[in-house]
Structures are given as structure tokens and as C-alpha cells.
Scaffold this motif. Structure first.
Motif, PDB file in Angstrom:
ATOM      1  N   VAL A 194      44.082 -36.787  11.072  1.00 48.88           N
ATOM      2  CA  VAL A 194      43.185 -37.339  12.459  1.00 48.88           C
ATOM      3  C   VAL A 194      43.239 -38.887  12.600  1.00 48.88           C
ATOM      4  O   VAL A 194      44.352 -39.774  13.378  1.00 48.88           O
ATOM      5  CB  VAL A 194      42.143 -37.178  12.641  1.00 48.88           C
ATOM      6  N   GLU A 195      43.727 -39.558  10.818  1.00 50.40           N
ATOM      7  CA  GLU A 195      43.830 -40.883  10.649  1.00 50.40           C
ATOM      8  C   GLU A 195      45.067 -41.022  11.386  1.00 50.40           C
ATOM      9  O   GLU A 195      45.708 -42.116  11.430  1.00 50.40           O
ATOM     10  CB  GLU A 195      44.072 -40.616   9.210  1.00 50.40           C
ATOM     11  N   ARG A 227      44.749 -42.028  14.764  1.00 50.89           N
ATOM     12  CA  ARG A 227      44.244 -42.751  15.413  1.00 50.89           C
ATOM     13  C   ARG A 227      45.444 -44.837  15.342  1.00 50.89           C
ATOM     14  O   ARG A 227      45.088 -45.437  15.579  1.00 50.89           O
ATOM     15  CB  ARG A 227      43.345 -43.156  14.328  1.00 50.89           C
ATOM     16  N   THR A 228      46.546 -44.001  14.396  1.00 54.60           N
ATOM     17  CA  THR A 228      47.036 -45.044  14.397  1.00 54.60           C
ATOM     18  C   THR A 228      48.457 -45.166  15.968  1.00 54.60           C
ATOM     19  O   THR A 228      49.140 -46.326  16.396  1.00 54.60           O
ATOM     20  CB  THR A 228      48.587 -44.611  13.087  1.00 54.60           C
ATOM     21  N   SER A 232      46.981 -44.778  22.675  1.00 58.33           N
ATOM     22  CA  SER A 232      46.929 -44.036  24.187  1.00 58.33           C
ATOM     23  C   SER A 232      48.301 -43.872  24.782  1.00 58.33           C
ATOM     24  O   SER A 232      48.710 -42.344  24.814  1.00 58.33           O
ATOM     25  CB  SER A 232      46.167 -44.516  25.273  1.00 58.33           C
ATOM     26  N   SER A 237      38.766 -35.105   9.037  1.00 59.09           N
ATOM     27  CA  SER A 237      40.333 -35.492   9.049  1.00 59.09           C
ATOM     28  C   SER A 237      41.124 -34.782   9.369  1.00 59.09           C
ATOM     29  O   SER A 237      42.468 -35.130   9.889  1.00 59.09           O
ATOM     30  CB  SER A 237      40.814 -36.193   7.572  1.00 59.09           C
ATOM     31  N   LYS A 280      33.001 -48.285  21.880  1.00 57.69           N
ATOM     32  CA  LYS A 280      32.695 -47.022  20.145  1.00 57.69           C
ATOM     33  C   LYS A 280      31.510 -46.764  19.413  1.00 57.69           C
ATOM     34  O   LYS A 280      31.652 -46.401  19.006  1.00 57.69           O
ATOM     35  CB  LYS A 280      33.831 -48.263  19.199  1.00 57.69           C
ATOM     36  N   THR A 285      42.638 -42.475  22.853  1.00 56.94           N
ATOM     37  CA  THR A 285      41.886 -43.248  21.673  1.00 56.94           C
ATOM     38  C   THR A 285      40.518 -42.807  21.235  1.00 56.94           C
ATOM     39  O   THR A 285      39.616 -42.880  20.676  1.00 56.94           O
ATOM     40  CB  THR A 285      42.258 -44.275  21.262  1.00 56.94           C
ATOM     41  N   LEU A 333      39.626 -39.436  19.935  1.00 62.12           N
ATOM     42  CA  LEU A 333      39.443 -39.503  18.201  1.00 62.12           C
ATOM     43  C   LEU A 333      38.292 -40.418  17.502  1.00 62.12           C
ATOM     44  O   LEU A 333      38.223 -40.614  16.282  1.00 62.12           O
ATOM     45  CB  LEU A 333      40.572 -40.252  17.930  1.00 62.12           C
ATOM     46  N   VAL A 334      37.472 -40.686  18.050  1.00 59.92           N
ATOM     47  CA  VAL A 334      36.327 -41.240  17.522  1.00 59.92           C
ATOM     48  C   VAL A 334      35.257 -40.558  17.087  1.00 59.92           C
ATOM     49  O   VAL A 334      34.762 -39.670  17.373  1.00 59.92           O
ATOM     50  CB  VAL A 334      35.422 -42.464  18.689  1.00 59.92           C
ATOM     51  N   ASP A 335      34.665 -41.054  15.980  1.00 56.27           N
ATOM     52  CA  ASP A 335      34.017 -39.802  15.742  1.00 56.27           C
ATOM     53  C   ASP A 335      32.855 -40.037  16.268  1.00 56.27           C
ATOM     54  O   ASP A 335      32.164 -40.196  16.821  1.00 56.27           O
ATOM     55  CB  ASP A 335      33.013 -40.041  13.854  1.00 56.27           C
TER      56      ASP A 335
END
Length: 782
Positions: free
Chosen positions: A107-108, A111-112, A115, A135, A497, A515, A518-520
Motif C-alpha cells: 500500500v505504501e 500511495r506514491t 490517481s 500495509s 482525508k 487515492t 488507499l486512505v486508512d
């Protein structure tokens, strides 16, 4: 009175018209313009692994791009093939293979990616689960995914649950089922992308004319005396419409643009499907009125005031008194209101002189027919409903309602969204009516269960409710979204966010990752793979801007094995929540949904007969309010007196608005705007404004206000003084959260801000100075 039916397509006049040419240089070589051939080749390359399927989608399916409603390669307006780059750009969403499953374990890394980059990875392959702090995504079964969601729904109050549906090729059948399921579960918190864009259009048209959709057709553009685009860049957002504009110009129509920025796409366009235009381009607009951002009400009040002054000198020269007397209310109140308004106020608010306003007033007064088209340039203001009622005022005073080559048209930007509210996927409406006692009682009879009676929240309010205390009755604890990327569509993305992270369970039902996915979440995120429009068993329908309901068949092709039809997902979930009442929510086939829609929304009586490619009908007939008869309490349109909005601003402050580049909603397809050569972080401003601040073109500058800061490069262009345009969604950091239009609850996407050289802004040591400047900044548009 019977409804006039839509006739067949108009045959295009192909006789060359050199006076309309933009350039004598073939193909616009050396011009800043879209490169349609190059873009088409790029799309072919992107879809090379599924070209036969891509071809079938384009030739058999109803377009899932804008809301013009092109079916296959043909539409209802003009004869001949129709294809546009917007449709081609979104094609890969339908033909892409599944994402490499290895990427879901990092996931990290995901996140880079932007979209745009996430979209290119491919489609969601199967249901996914990610709990807070993990992760990676974990593959789960559909049974586990829906059981977890159902269990959470049972734990919380229905007021702590919210649904949202985007415009991603979603069909009427899906909107309708979601609307029914939400109420079956017990919540009225359901919203859709259309409401965020055009709810003021519906609200205003309802109060002014008693209708909630376009009153006319695209064919009415062709040969009308005057065609006005208000805060709408149709050439960019609805590219096929340029062919209609071309046909209108050939028929002698004058086309007017009202916009702070002289949009290059509306001044000159190279229409790829017309040989003459593809070679030499077409001059589209005849004149441009560059109002201030937020100055449209002032401008329209000026037009009407000018008409009343014309009538004083020469009665019968500006206002259609016979139509007004027979078909309107409120004429004398409107006249008195405008007589009291000073020209100085009107000029200051609109940004235009009395002379320029008079030129437009005279043009309309000399026109026997006219069509007014608008989009988010009018709707995304805190006084948006008043903006649209002003447009209705102009149309009523001139009698441009309910007849051929006349009408008002809120042009839609996304396929099928006209039907979203009409299917009831909206906190303020139910299928076929408003959220009122009469409609609630009627729908309860159709659906066979009791509906919740409390007023639901809009999606913006629901997201804000995520930050309420845990014991609050409207604390958002489960957020179920079918598509959508709120990090890149709503004002104040940092706040969004934070709010998304506070939701206990978020469900992202979609085709691809973005994007927001991928937010918690506070507890867990569940991702569900959805079918596209063209994969939907039994086909689906969508409603265009002009109220055409099209049938799009299921198209043979490759499938993502675990992707499911969206209406089936909603039904399956509802049955798990209330298994004892599952018979009340069951649909075995899409045909059954269409049969029920025809009953629930009487306007859609006819949808049940749509079964094969090419099937279409238009609800309401060719013209709403035909013959001047409006579906209001007394059959008349309402003229409404509108005050000037308070657009306060001191020296050194600018009005800020957003615009679109090469993108479809928040999906960006190029960092360069093909119409003006601008970059996504360019800040469009007037060269005289820049000179007053000693800013040179290309220099790094900063825009800031109470809500955020945006850094970019100054791009000089033809925008009215005191106004600045930034790209959306990059500019969303400047727009304040929680500001909604009072009637339709649409978010505000305009603001006031300060502009400085970047080096001055960053080098300033005196933070108190910056804080004081921000504190002194006048509140946006009050």
C-alpha cells in the motif's frame, strides 16, 4: 395537450463556409489545439490487447462519457458518425485487465502513485480487505465482504450510514436499486455526483418552471436565433456538441459565451468528424461577455433592467407581453425590483459596462428564438439557485420556453447522471417526485415497505459528520461509495482525508483504485470489484441531458472473473441485513427493475420496453412546458426578483474559480491543457493585474487565503481583470469546506484570495504580517 415527439436526425449541411474557418493553415499546424488523430492512435495503442472488444463497445454501447447520449457511433441530433476523445479516453476503463495482485501487497508504494497512475495499473480483481495499520490488501470472498458490511450496518443507526454513487457509467437500474436499498435498510443518506454538479439547476427550474430537466433538445440549437453558453465550456466537456454548434452556425445561429475567461475551446475548434473543420477549424462563438466570477446575477439583472428601459421608450420591443401575461407570475414585482436597482451596482457586480450589457439585451430582444445552456460556471456558487432562476427569468420574459428552437438546458457532464435523481439516489427526492408526504406514500405502495421519514444528508454533510462525537446520532460510521474520489473532488482535501480516516468502515465499490481507496479507515476498508456498464447482465439504460433514455446492451467480451453487477451487489447486501424481508427487495433480472421504474416514476413509463441496441424514448416529449404550460400549481412560470450577491473585495484580492483541462471529472489525461497550452499548476490571470504586482509571465507565484495556499506559475491569458482561474482539483486547497448553497446544498467552488510572488511569500519572516493579511481578507461571496 399532447407532447410533441422527437423527430429523426438532422442532415448536416456540408457546403464549405470559409467565413467560419479559424485558420488557412491545414490541420491547425502550429496552433495550440487538441491533436485528435494522435490521441486516437494513443487510445488504439492502450487498448491493443482488447481491440475487438473495444470496437464492440464503441459501435454497440451507449457512451459512458458525457451526457450527450451517443448510442454506438450515432445519435439523435445529426446524421453521420459521432465519436469524441472523451469517450475514447474512458474506453480503457472498460477493456483493462486486472491489476497485478502483487501490487496489492504494498500500500505504501501505491500511495506514491497519482490517481492517473493507479488507473493505469488495471482493474480491481476481487474483493479486498485492509484493516487499520495494515500495509497490504488481503483477498477475501464476496460472502465474507458482504457479511462484514451487513454486520456493521446492523450495529449502527441508519443515520450513521451513507451511500454515494458517482457518474462512472452507472445505469438507471443501479441508481434505482441503490435508492431502494438505502430506504429498505432505513437510511435517507444517499447522494450522487449529479447533485454535486447540478442540484441548483433542478431546484431553480422547479421553482421557476416546475420542471427538473432540460426543457428542449440539442436539435433546438440548430437554427435558433441565439444560442448562449453560460459558464459552460461544452467544447471541452461535451466534445461531440461542437458538431451541433457547427451545424447551428451553418443555419445562421449566433453563439454567445458568457464567461470570465475567453475559453479558447469555445472560440476556435477543430471538429475531427467534419472534414472542413478538421482542416481549417471553426470559429464557434460570435461574441464573449466576460463577467466577473459571481457576476452573472448582476449581468442578468442589467439585461432585464435594460429591457424595461427599452419598453418605456418603445413598448413591445423587448418583452413578449402576450406570453408574459398568459404564462407567468410575478411580472410587476420583478419590474419594481429592477427599477430600484442602480446601474452603478449592476456594473460593479457584473464587471461589465451598461453599454456592453445593453448590447446583449438588444441581441436577445431582436431574437425570435433562443436557447440558454449552462453548467458548473453557474451552479457551483453559494447563490447558484438564484443564478439559474435568473436564466429562467430571461427565457420567460422573451417567451423562449415550450416551443421549437427555444429552451433552457443544464448541460450534463457525465453519462446517465440525469437519471440519478430521477431514480431517487438523492437525499431530497424519491423516484418520480420530491421527498414529501405525497411521494413517500406513493413509493411505499410501490415498494411494499415503510420509508424513513427523516431528511437525509448530502455527501458533503455526511463526510463532515465523520468528525462528530462517537455517540452522536449522525456520526458517520459506515460510508459506502460506488466510485468517487473525494480527495480530488471536494473543497479542502486535507480535511476530507482526516474525515475519511475517522469512518469506521469504508466500502469502495469500483472498477479501479484511486487515492481515496488507499486512505486508512478507523477500522477497515473493503474494496468491491464492479462490472462496467457494458458487462451488466440484461443490459442497462442511461438518461441523456435532453431526457433521452437509451438502452445499452450487454456486450460480449473478456470479464474480470469476480467483478459483479452493481445492482446485484446492493440487493445481495440488503438481503443479508433483513433476510426476513428479502422478497421485498428481490430482482432476478434487469428487466424486472425497468418494469418497476416505469411504475415508480411515471415519466419513465416506456423504459420497460427498452430491450435491444438502439432502443430509446424521450420522457416528457420534445419540449417541456410546451405551449407555455408549466407544471406548476397554476400552470404558469414564476418570475423571481433576485438581489445582487455581496461580492466584496478589497485592493490586492482576486476572485478565484476553477476550470477543467484535459480530464474527465477528476480523471486527468494530460498535464498539458490542449486548448491553451497551460500546465496543471499554471495560474491564469490578466496581464494588467500581473503588471500591477510586478509579476512576469511564467514566474512562480502563490495564491493564499484563510483556507489554503497554492503555488504555481503565472500564465497570462484573456481573463477579465480581478479574476483568476486555477485548475481543478489542484486548486481545491483554496476552497472552504462546509459552505453550501442554501437551497440545493451544493459545495462552493469559488473564493477570494491574495496573490504574491512566491519568493516574497516564502522569504517573508514576519508571520504576523501574513496572518494579518489573511485576517483582513474579505469573506468570499456572502
Amino acid at each position: 395537450m399532447g407532447k410533441t415527439k422527437h423527430t429523426g436526425p438532422i442532415k448536416l449541411n456540408k457546403k464549405p463556409s470559409p467565413k467560419l474557418w479559424s485558420s488557412l493553415i491545414p490541420m491547425g499546424l502550429g496552433k495550440v489545439k487538441p491533436h485528435h488523430i494522435r490521441d486516437t492512435m494513443k487510445v488504439i495503442l492502450e487498448n491493443r490487447d482488447n481491440l475487438p472488444y473495444a470496437y464492440r463497445i464503441l459501435t454497440q454501447g451507449v457512451c459512458d462519457g458525457c451526457a450527450l447520449g451517443v448510442s454506438g457511433l450515432h445519435d439523435q441530433t445529426l446524421s453521420g458518425p459521432h465519436l469524441c476523445t472523451t469517450r475514447l479516453n474512458v474506453l480503457r476503463l472498460n477493456t483493462a485487465p486486472a491489476i497485478n495482485s502483487e501490487l496489492l501487497h504494498d500500500v505504501e508504494y501505491l500511495r506514491t502513485l497519482s490517481s492517473t497512475e493507479l488507473r493505469k495499473l488495471g482493474r480491481i480483481p476481487y474483493p479486498l480487505l485492509r484493516q487499520k495499520g495494515e500495509s497490504k490488501f488481503t483477498r477475501i470472498t464476496w460472502d465474507e465482504a458482504l457479511s462484514r458490511i451487513a454486520s456493521k450496518v446492523k450495529e449502527i443507526s441508519p443515520k450513521q450510514l451513507a451511500f454515494y454513487l458517482t457518474a462512472r457509467g452507472i445505469t438507471n437500474e443501479v441508481y434505482y436499486t441503490a435508492a431502494k436499498v438505502a430506504r429498505f435498510i432505513g437510511t435517507n443518506n444517499i447522494d450522487n455526483a449529479s447533485r454535486i454538479c447540478h442540484s441548483p439547476s433542478k431546484t431553480a427550474l422547479k421553482r421557476s418552471l416546475g420542471i427538473g430537466a432540460s426543457s428542449c433538445n440539442y436539435k433546438d440549437w440548430i437554427g435558433t436565433d441565439v444560442l448562449v453558453f453560460w459558464g459552460s465550456v461544452a467544447a471541452n466537456n461535451q466534445p461531440v456538441s461542437t458538431k451541433y454548434m457547427y451545424a447551428a452556425k451553418k443555419a445562421g445561429t449566433k453563439i454567445i459565451m458568457i464567461n470570465p475567461y475567453r475559453e479558447p475551446a469555445m472560440e476556435n475548434y477543430w471538429i475531427p468528424s467534419i472534414v472542413e473543420s478538421a482542416l481549417f477549424g471553426t470559429k464557434i462563438v460570435d461574441d464573449v461577455y466576460q463577467v466577473n466570477i459571481g457576476g452573472d446575477i448582476g449581468f442578468m439583472n442589467g439585461v432585464m433592467k435594460y429591457w424595461f428601459e427599452m419598453e418605456e421608450k418603445n413598448p413591445g420591443t423587448a418583452i413578449e407581453y402576450t406570453f408574459v401575461k398568459e404564462h407567468t407570475n410575478g411580472f410587476e414585482l420583478l419590474k419594481q425590483h429592477l427599477e430600484k436597482m442602480a446601474w452603478e451596482q449592476i456594473e460593479q457586480s457584473s464587471g461589465l459596462s451598461r453599454q456592453r450589457i445593453g448590447e446583449f439585451a438588444q441581441l436577445l430582444a431582436n431574437s425570435r428564438t433562443g436557447v440558454f445552456v449552462w453548467s458548473m460556471g453557474l451552479t457551483q456558487h453559494r447563490f447558484a439557485t438564484d443564478n439559474i432562476s435568473q436564466v429562467a427569468n430571461l427565457a420567460l420574459l422573451r417567451g423562449f420556453i415550450g416551443r421549437e428552437k427555444c429552451g433552457v438546458m443544464p448541460i450534463r457532464g457525465h453519462s446517465g447522471v440525469q437519471g440519478s435523481g430521477e431514480m431517487g439516489a438523492d437525499p431530497f427526492v424519491l423516484p418520480g417526485g420530491e421527498f414529501d408526504d405525497e411521494t413517500i406514500n406513493r413509493i411505499e405502495q410501490v415498494w411494499g415497505f415503510t420509508l424513513p421519514k427523516w431528511q437525509g444528508d448530502t455527501v458533503g454533510q455526511s463526510i463532515e459528520n465523520a468528525l462528530l462525537p462517537d455517540n452522536h446520532e449522525r456520526k458517520l460510521k459506515l460510508f459506502y461509495t460506488s466510485g468517487g474520489n473525494f480527495l480530488e473532488t471536494m473543497p479542502d482535501p486535507h480535511f476530507i482525508k482526516e474525515a475519511l480516516e475517522k469512518v469506521e468502515l469504508r466500502v469502495h465499490q469500483d472498477i479501479i483504485l484511486n487515492t481515496s481507496t488507499l486512505v486508512d479507515a478507523k477500522e477497515e476498508v473493503i474494496v468491491l470489484p464492479a462490472m462496467t456498464r457494458y458487462e451488466q447482465p440484461g443490459g442497462g439504460t442511461s438518461t441523456s441531458t435532453e431526457r433521452m433514455v437509451y438502452f445499452s446492451p450487454e456486450i460480449e467480451g473478456p470479464r474480470i472473473e469476480e467483478a459483479r453487477c452493481e445492482w446485484e451487489i446492493y440487493v445481495d447486501l440488503a438481503k443479508r441485513i433483513h433476510p426476513e424481508k428479502s422478497n421485498l427487495i428481490h430482482f432476478a433480472h434487469a428487466d424486472e427493475i425497468r418494469k418497476e421504474i416505469a411504475v415508480a416514476n411515471p415519466n419513465y413509463n416506456g423504459i420497460q420496453h427498452l430491450k435491444k441496441q438502439g432502443d430509446v424514448f424521450q420522457w416528457g416529449g420534445a419540449w417541456l412546458c410546451e405551449g407555455g404550460q408549466c407544471p406548476t400549481s397554476n400552470g404558469k412560470g414564476n418570475l423571481i426578483a433576485i438581489d445582487l450577491p455581496e461580492n466584496r473585495r478589497t485592493e490586492g484580492q482576486f476572485y478565484i474559480t476553477s476550470r477543467r483541462g484535459k480530464q474527465f471529472n477528476s480523471m486527468i489525461y494530460s498535464e498539458i491543457d490542449p486548448f491553451n497550452g497551460g500546465h496543471r499548476h499554471d495560474i491564469i490571470m490578466n496581464s494588467q493585474d500581473a503588471a500591477s504586482l510586478a509579476i512576469t509571465e511564467g514566474e512562480s507565484i502563490v495564491i493564499y487565503n484563510k483556507f489554503g495556499m497554492l503555488q504555481g506559475k503565472a500564465k497570462f491569458d484573456n481573463i477579465s481583470k480581478g479574476n483568476i482561474a486555477v485548475y481543478w482539483p489542484e486548486g481545491n486547497v483554496l476552497f472552504r469546506k462546509g459552505i453550501y448553497e442554501k437551497h440545493a446544498k451544493i459545495p462552493e467552488y469559488n473564493t477570494v484570495a491574495i496573490v504574491e510572488k512566491a519568493e516574497m511569500y516564502h522569504a517573508r519572516k514576519d508571520k504576523n504580517y501574513l496572518e494579518k493579511r489573511i485576517a483582513d481578507l474579505e469573506v468570499d461571496f456572502e
